[in-house]
Enzyme design. Structure first.
Site: not given
Length: 388
Positions: A303, A351, A363
């Site tokens: 990520c 994240h 993402h």
């Protein structure tokens, strides 16, 4: 004799003895069996977790793996940096060693000249001494050296001391590098263990349970989409009002003296929008590429690796991990998000995605998934940052 026999006490029979013996044996058997049953009786098995519980546990494992991935990214970054530092220091040590050898050869030429002159002079004595410093303490011998020799000795000692200092520094940096490598290995093992546990849980599901899990996932995604659509409507309404306000005629102001021309302030919003457009163009080009923990491209990403690469394409350098990226730039409220902003998730900030507008982001989600567009409401939002 018969008379005596008539007075004998007759032998009595015990008809109940066998029954008593059997009863005793039976009681012993019951006791033994009861004891064995108490020992052998297994504890009641734990109830099988529901699909909802498994989903929560798998999500938790993926999130923990995400945290461990960020720890791995940080350790890898530190390891790479320390390796470069060690290589630089070792190169410097090699250079200084060569300088020492050059200085030693210069001193050797003086010693050879003195030897040919028929005497072992002070230069030779210095070279063969255990410690040049011990020799230097004998200042009366230094007076016998020429100025040129004295300079050569001073350079030799200076270079020798500098090389020793660099060797000590190299030893320290090598120890730091070893510690970073151990931390890197530990983080890697943690990620692999968490992912393996999640895969094991999913592999044990029956076909019916997998279908139920997929249905829960669809409901979750639908709820996230609904929230994103609400956000998109709100953004569209705000833009409509802004345009109406801009198009509304304003009353003519009273003429005023012409002010002295000044340089207009730079348009930060326009500049940011241009950079954000470049970052988003890069991110969109990565859609469909697999998530791989620790990856920074170009064929796969985790990520924070995706957000870092996207903004690098726009000329902005971001740190490697989510924990550092959340500090890179100015904080913005979720209601004030603009395309290009970074959105962070979970309390542990494990994240991140890049906002594209309308309540959505691009993402790299998790292992087994691919870079994609998704609602920012799919996960609990921690906060957002405008990086440029």
């Amino acid at each position: 004799m018969p008379a005596l026999a008539s007075h004998r006490k007759p032998r009595t029979t015990r008809p109940h003895s066998p029954a008593v013996g059997v009863t005793t044996a039976a009681l012993a058997s019951v006791t033994l069996l009861s004891g064995q049953s108490a020992q052998a009786a297994p504890t009641a098995p734990a109830p099988k977790p529901t699909v909802e519980e498994i989903q929560k546990k798998v999500d938790r494992l993926y999130r923990e793996a995400g945290v461990a991935t960020q720890e791995y990214d940080r350790a890898k970054e530190a390891t790479d940096r320390k390796r470069r530092e060690v290589d630089r220091i070792l190169d410097d040590v090699a250079r200084r060693t060569e300088e020492i050898n050059t200085a030693r050869r210069a001193l050797g030429s003086y010693a050879a000249a003195q030897y040919r002159a028929g005497a072992v002079g002070p230069t030779a004595t210095l070279i063969f001494a255990d410690s040049p410093q011990d020799y230097f303490d004998q200042t009366h011998l230094m007076d016998r050296l020429s100025e040129r020799q004295r300079t050569a000795v001073a350079e030799y000692e200076s270079r020798r001391a500098a090389a020793a200092k660099q060797r000590t520094e190299a030893t320290r940096r090598l120890a730091e590098l070893t510690a970073s490598q151990k931390e890197l290995s530990a983080s890697k093992q943690t990620v692999q263990r968490k992912l393996a546990e999640a895969r094991t849980l999913l592999a044990r599901l029956t076909a019916e349970e997998k279908a139920r899990l997929a249905e829960l996932e669809r409901k979750r995604e639908a709820e996230a989409r609904r929230k994103a659509e609400e956000r998109a409507k709100a953004e569209a309404e705000a833009e409509r009002r802004r345009q109406e306000e801009a198009a509304r005629p304003t009353p003519s102001p009273t003429p005023a003296p012409t002010p002295t021309p000044t340089t207009p302030p730079p348009s930060g919003g326009t500049s940011y929008a241009a950079k954000a457009a470049e970052a988003l163009a890069f991110a969109r080009a990565q859609i469909g590429k697999p998530y791989v923990w620790g990856a920074t491209g170009p064929s796969s990403y985790d990520c924070s690796g995706l957000t870092q690469a996207s903004w690098r394409a726009a000329g902005v350098d971001l740190p490697r991990t989510t924990w550092d990226q959340v500090e890179a730039g100015s904080r913005v409220a979720t209601a004030d998000l603009l395309p290009g902003d970074l959105v962070f998730f979970y309390d542990d900030i494990s994240h991140v995605g890049i906002y594209i507008g309308d309540g959505k982001m691009i993402h790299a989600p998790k292992p087994g998934a691919y870079v994609r567009e998704e609602s920012i409401y799919y996960m609990p939002i921690y906060g957002s940052v405008r990086p440029a």
